[in-house]
Design an enzyme around this catalytic site. Sequence first.
Site, PDB file in Angstrom:
ATOM      1  CB  SER A   1       6.390 -92.131  27.394  1.00 24.49           C
ATOM      2  OG  SER A   1       6.719 -93.078  28.394  1.00 24.49           O
TER       3      SER A   1
ATOM      4  CE1 TYR B   1       1.319 -91.322  29.283  1.00 28.86           C
ATOM      5  CE2 TYR B   1       3.047 -92.988  29.147  1.00 28.86           C
ATOM      6  CZ  TYR B   1       2.646 -91.681  29.393  1.00 28.86           C
ATOM      7  OH  TYR B   1       3.583 -90.734  29.748  1.00 28.86           O
TER       8      TYR B   1
ATOM      9  CB  ALA C   1      -1.664 -97.062  21.622  1.00 21.22           C
ATOM     10  CB  ALA C   2      -1.190 -91.997  23.215  1.00 16.92           C
ATOM     11  CE  LYS C   3       2.938 -89.748  26.424  1.00 16.94           C
ATOM     12  NZ  LYS C   3       2.952 -88.282  26.265  1.00 16.94           N
TER      13      LYS C   3
HETATM   14  P1  NAD Z   1       1.610 -83.810  35.051  1.00 20.35           P
HETATM   15  O1  NAD Z   1       0.377 -84.566  35.357  1.00 20.35           O
HETATM   16  O2  NAD Z   1       2.444 -83.253  36.160  1.00 20.35           O
HETATM   17  O3  NAD Z   1       1.302 -82.620  34.035  1.00 20.35           O
HETATM   18  C1  NAD Z   1       0.512 -82.827  32.899  1.00 20.35           C
HETATM   19  C2  NAD Z   1       0.139 -81.488  32.343  1.00 20.35           C
HETATM   20  O4  NAD Z   1      -0.722 -81.683  31.218  1.00 20.35           O
HETATM   21  C3  NAD Z   1      -0.607 -80.635  33.353  1.00 20.35           C
HETATM   22  O5  NAD Z   1      -0.171 -79.305  33.238  1.00 20.35           O
HETATM   23  C4  NAD Z   1      -2.054 -80.783  32.901  1.00 20.35           C
HETATM   24  O6  NAD Z   1      -2.856 -79.671  33.233  1.00 20.35           O
HETATM   25  C5  NAD Z   1      -1.880 -80.889  31.409  1.00 20.35           C
HETATM   26  N1  NAD Z   1      -3.041 -81.511  30.771  1.00 20.35           N
HETATM   27  C6  NAD Z   1      -3.572 -82.727  31.022  1.00 20.35           C
HETATM   28  N2  NAD Z   1      -4.638 -82.920  30.226  1.00 20.35           N
HETATM   29  C7  NAD Z   1      -4.766 -81.809  29.457  1.00 20.35           C
HETATM   30  C8  NAD Z   1      -5.644 -81.396  28.448  1.00 20.35           C
HETATM   31  N3  NAD Z   1      -6.647 -82.191  28.026  1.00 20.35           N
HETATM   32  N4  NAD Z   1      -5.489 -80.181  27.895  1.00 20.35           N
HETATM   33  C9  NAD Z   1      -4.487 -79.365  28.282  1.00 20.35           C
HETATM   34  N5  NAD Z   1      -3.602 -79.697  29.229  1.00 20.35           N
HETATM   35  C10 NAD Z   1      -3.737 -80.901  29.811  1.00 20.35           C
HETATM   36  O7  NAD Z   1       2.479 -84.794  34.144  1.00 20.35           O
HETATM   37  P2  NAD Z   1       3.993 -84.704  33.643  1.00 20.35           P
HETATM   38  O8  NAD Z   1       4.707 -85.847  34.246  1.00 20.35           O
HETATM   39  O9  NAD Z   1       4.539 -83.355  33.743  1.00 20.35           O
HETATM   40  O10 NAD Z   1       3.752 -85.090  32.098  1.00 20.35           O
HETATM   41  C11 NAD Z   1       4.003 -84.204  31.024  1.00 20.35           C
HETATM   42  C12 NAD Z   1       4.199 -85.026  29.754  1.00 20.35           C
HETATM   43  O11 NAD Z   1       5.324 -85.878  29.910  1.00 20.35           O
HETATM   44  C13 NAD Z   1       3.026 -85.932  29.422  1.00 20.35           C
HETATM   45  O12 NAD Z   1       2.818 -85.970  28.022  1.00 20.35           O
HETATM   46  C14 NAD Z   1       3.486 -87.288  29.914  1.00 20.35           C
HETATM   47  O13 NAD Z   1       2.854 -88.339  29.251  1.00 20.35           O
HETATM   48  C15 NAD Z   1       4.960 -87.207  29.609  1.00 20.35           C
HETATM   49  N6  NAD Z   1       5.791 -88.138  30.361  1.00 20.35           N
HETATM   50  C16 NAD Z   1       5.833 -88.116  31.719  1.00 20.35           C
HETATM   51  C17 NAD Z   1       6.623 -89.052  32.377  1.00 20.35           C
HETATM   52  C18 NAD Z   1       6.733 -89.103  33.877  1.00 20.35           C
HETATM   53  O14 NAD Z   1       7.367 -90.049  34.384  1.00 20.35           O
HETATM   54  N7  NAD Z   1       6.189 -88.158  34.620  1.00 20.35           N
HETATM   55  C19 NAD Z   1       7.367 -89.980  31.647  1.00 20.35           C
HETATM   56  C20 NAD Z   1       7.301 -89.967  30.265  1.00 20.35           C
HETATM   57  C21 NAD Z   1       6.505 -89.045  29.623  1.00 20.35           C
END
Ligand code: NAD
Length: 250
Positions: A145, A158, A160-162
């Site tokens: 991210s 978050y 720190a993880a990223k």
């Molecule tokens: P979302 O909440 O729509 O989807 C997250 C997905 O991860 C879901 O399918 C959920 O079931 C799955 N998930 C969550 N915990 C889990 C676990 N313990 N085991 C297995 N699956 C699990 O979110 P998103 O926006 O699609 O995010 C996807 C990735 O993109 C994430 O890593 C998020 O940090 C990253 N991200 C998102 C954004 C944003 O603005 N939406 C920005 C930067 C990074």
Amino acid sequence: MHTLDLTGKTALVTGGTRGIGRAVVDALAGAGAKVAFTYRSSDAEADALVAALAERGTEALAFKGDAGDFAHAQTVVDEVVKAWGSLDIVVNNAGITKDNLMIRMSEDDWDAVIGTNLKSVFNFSKAAYRTMMKQRSGRIVNIASVVGVMGNAGQTNYAAAKAGIIGFSKSLAKELGSRGVTVNVVAPGYVETDMTATLSDAAREAMLGAVPLARPASAQDVAGAVLFLASDLAGYVTGHVLHVDGGLAM
Ligand code: NAD
């Protein structure tokens, strides 16, 4: 000639039923790959996705479990390799947020986000790397991210993880490069998914105000970058952090 075509390739996406993960599954399937995905809770959503992929002629496998659990990751990878004989692409996408200022952040909020967002990347990379090394080819694409690069108040866990994902990926890229395995990162900015649906209008406006492209990303915008890194087109790209953030961090 190098292309985006993934016919004959096998892929695994964590958290594949919703948001960015779902768009990545669709993009990889659209390029011709067989696609396995994991999901946390909804069997109905997973079944619907497998059926939708089958309708398009894509072989798919769904696995329920917690991406933060190493035994789950190993089982999933073993099952995919048993079914398809290879594992060419792993996309570590599963992620959650548990935002709070440090004063209110609990140890549980910290552990949950590090476990789901960072340990999961170790889990699936560790489970897959032997297969990829033996194949002398493979693609690992990890979803970080912009927050892992810029920081964000209320998201120490978050961020720190990223940021951890970025350091992990660069290190693994150095370990696996001579075996033909690439490890790259996609760092999205503000993407419209369930994860960001709870943001206040004020937070959304503030974020978009700083984005040169002046719009949020779609999940498809992110999936396009993942597809590129998973394909032959990116064969000489490793240890890279590809920002898909409309220019927010530059
Ligand atoms: P979302 O909440 O729509 O989807 C997250 C997905 O991860 C879901 O399918 C959920 O079931 C799955 N998930 C969550 N915990 C889990 C676990 N313990 N085991 C297995 N699956 C699990 O979110 P998103 O926006 O699609 O995010 C996807 C990735 O993109 C994430 O890593 C998020 O940090 C990253 N991200 C998102 C954004 C944003 O603005 N939406 C920005 C930067 C990074």
